[in-house]
Design a protein around this motif. Structure first.
Motif, PDB file in Angstrom:
ATOM      1  N   VAL A  48     -18.327  23.773 -45.564  1.00  0.00           N
ATOM      2  CA  VAL A  48     -17.007  24.350 -45.840  1.00  0.00           C
ATOM      3  C   VAL A  48     -16.895  24.756 -47.310  1.00  0.00           C
ATOM      4  CG1 VAL A  48     -14.530  23.870 -45.894  1.00  0.00           C
ATOM      5  CG2 VAL A  48     -15.917  23.091 -43.964  1.00  0.00           C
ATOM      6  N   THR A  49     -17.364  23.889 -48.216  1.00  0.00           N
ATOM      7  CA  THR A  49     -17.254  24.178 -49.646  1.00  0.00           C
ATOM      8  C   THR A  49     -18.094  25.380 -50.049  1.00  0.00           C
ATOM      9  OG1 THR A  49     -16.938  21.805 -50.011  1.00  0.00           O
ATOM     10  CG2 THR A  49     -17.404  23.137 -51.945  1.00  0.00           C
ATOM     11  N   GLY A 101     -20.754  18.607 -43.269  1.00  0.00           N
ATOM     12  CA  GLY A 101     -19.627  19.477 -42.966  1.00  0.00           C
ATOM     13  C   GLY A 101     -18.864  19.876 -44.221  1.00  0.00           C
ATOM     14  N   TRP A 102     -18.677  18.921 -45.136  1.00  0.00           N
ATOM     15  CA  TRP A 102     -17.995  19.234 -46.394  1.00  0.00           C
ATOM     16  C   TRP A 102     -18.786  20.254 -47.195  1.00  0.00           C
ATOM     17  CZ3 TRP A 102     -18.781  19.077 -51.628  1.00  0.00           C
ATOM     18  CH2 TRP A 102     -17.648  19.146 -52.451  1.00  0.00           C
ATOM     19  N   GLN A 103     -20.116  20.112 -47.214  1.00  0.00           N
ATOM     20  CA  GLN A 103     -20.947  21.069 -47.941  1.00  0.00           C
ATOM     21  C   GLN A 103     -20.831  22.463 -47.338  1.00  0.00           C
ATOM     22  OE1 GLN A 103     -22.811  20.745 -50.618  1.00  0.00           O
ATOM     23  NE2 GLN A 103     -23.073  18.566 -50.933  1.00  0.00           N
ATOM     24  N   TYR A 160     -20.043  14.146 -41.897  1.00  0.00           N
ATOM     25  CA  TYR A 160     -18.971  14.494 -42.826  1.00  0.00           C
ATOM     26  C   TYR A 160     -19.502  15.129 -44.111  1.00  0.00           C
ATOM     27  CZ  TYR A 160     -15.201  14.058 -46.204  1.00  0.00           C
ATOM     28  OH  TYR A 160     -14.267  14.323 -47.174  1.00  0.00           O
ATOM     29  N   PRO A 161     -20.508  14.539 -44.793  1.00  0.00           N
ATOM     30  CA  PRO A 161     -21.012  15.198 -46.012  1.00  0.00           C
ATOM     31  C   PRO A 161     -21.553  16.594 -45.757  1.00  0.00           C
ATOM     32  CG  PRO A 161     -21.761  12.917 -45.909  1.00  0.00           C
ATOM     33  CD  PRO A 161     -21.160  13.226 -44.586  1.00  0.00           C
ATOM     34  N   SER A 207     -22.978  23.975 -53.361  1.00  0.00           N
ATOM     35  CA  SER A 207     -23.006  23.685 -51.927  1.00  0.00           C
ATOM     36  C   SER A 207     -23.800  24.742 -51.167  1.00  0.00           C
ATOM     37  CB  SER A 207     -21.573  23.614 -51.383  1.00  0.00           C
ATOM     38  OG  SER A 207     -20.845  22.574 -51.997  1.00  0.00           O
ATOM     39  N   GLN A 218     -16.148  28.490 -50.308  1.00  0.00           N
ATOM     40  CA  GLN A 218     -14.957  28.408 -51.144  1.00  0.00           C
ATOM     41  C   GLN A 218     -15.317  28.538 -52.623  1.00  0.00           C
ATOM     42  OE1 GLN A 218     -13.461  24.529 -50.095  1.00  0.00           O
ATOM     43  NE2 GLN A 218     -12.269  25.305 -48.361  1.00  0.00           N
TER      44      GLN A 218
END
Length: 316
Positions: A53-54, A49-51, A46-47, A289, A57
């Motif tokens: 995606v971010t 994956g969040w990095q 999860y961390p 990120s 953005q």
């Protein structure tokens, strides 16, 4: 004329062989690794994956308060890869981690050999000292180190004054070179116990007969070290060197606290503190990120050779 009656047919049959009982089905090692894999996926997937995606953005302070992020694609990566300051930080981080890792392994190897040659009392005292240094919390040890290099009333300047060196009021953290010398000494000091104890554990597995045979054949201490001891403990040395490269590449706390104690942040950034400045300092979490993903790729590149060697050894 007499005739003999035919013998009655033998109706006895050999008993059918009894099939051996089937062993109970056991869980295969692959099944046993499933819980560990699930934990890793939840804790790390999860961390990461969040990095990822971010990093595509625009994620700033407004997004921290609920505003939806704006998708910018590769803009964060393009802006960073064309930034000369980023490549300076990357080069500085690579040099710092390689130098610190090599010095750590050399010093740790020397201490491991010293523990092997020392008597029981000396070896026990050295092991306890290493464990105490290793167990000390980073913030607590950095408090001591910051006082040692303090330019007003630090121990280092006082000792130099005692031996005749004019170091009164010299700030070791202002110049980038002396800053990284101090940071390198601290990182090595904190890492040596693990390396020394790991290599010493490998030395205890060496066969005494092999060393005695080499000594009988006339091999001195240097020859035994070069041709017998080092080749036999090379796997241990290689794994601790790899771990040190990874850990020293990700060093953050020591450098950040030294910067807060008087270092010039813009001239002493490593990857860890640079990411912190972009994210928490400047509020640009998208760029932070992106640098984190770049740091992850560098870490994979550094460790890939050793991982590939392990995979070759495991292949039948």
């Amino acid at each position: 004329m007499t005739t003999t009656a035919p013998a009655p047919p033998d109706t006895s049959r050999a008993p059918d062989p009894v099939a051996p009982p089937r062993p109970p089905r056991r869980l295969t090692p692959a099944v046993l690794t499933v819980p560990t894999l699930l934990v890793l996926l939840v804790a790390l997937g999860y961390p990461v994956g969040w990095q990822v995606v971010t990093s595509f953005q625009k994620f700033g302070l407004a997004q921290q308060f609920g505003q939806p992020p704006e998708w910018v694609g590769l803009d964060n990566y393009v802006a960073l890869l064309t930034d000369a300051n980023l490549w300076l930080v990357v080069a500085r981080s690579l040099v710092f981690c390689v130098v610190c890792a090599l010095v750590t392994v050399v010093v740790g190897l020397g201490l491991a050999l010293l523990m092997g040659a020392a008597g029981r009392v000396g070896r026990l005292c050295l092991q306890v000292a290493l464990l105490l240094a290793w167990a000390m919390p980073v913030v607590a040890s950095m408090t001591v180190w910051t006082w040692i290099v303090n330019w007003r009333n630090g121990l280092l300047n006082w000792l130099l004054e005692q031996v005749g060196v004019d170091a009164s009021g010299h700030n070791w953290l202002v110049q980038p070179l002396s800053f990284f010398v101090v940071a390198g000494v601290i990182v090595v000091w904190m890492s040596v116990p693990f390396v020394a104890l790991s290599i010493y554990a490998g030395l205890t597995q060496l066969s005494p007969e092999v060393l005695e045979a080499a000594e009988i054949d006339g091999a001195g201490g240097w020859l035994r070290l070069r041709h017998i001891i080092l080749p036999l403990v090379a796997p241990v040395i290689s794994i601790v060197l790899l771990l040190q490269l990874i850990w020293d590449l990700r060093v953050f706390t020591q450098v950040k606290l030294l910067q807060d104690a008087g270092g010039v942040a813009n001239e002493t950034h490593l990857l860890g503190t640079y990411i912190y400045q972009l994210g928490t300092g400047a509020g640009d979490f998208g760029s932070a990120s992106a640098v984190s993903i770049l740091m992850l790729l560098i870490t994979v590149a550094v460790s890939w050779y050793y991982v590939r060697s392990l995979m070759k050894e495991e292949t039948p």
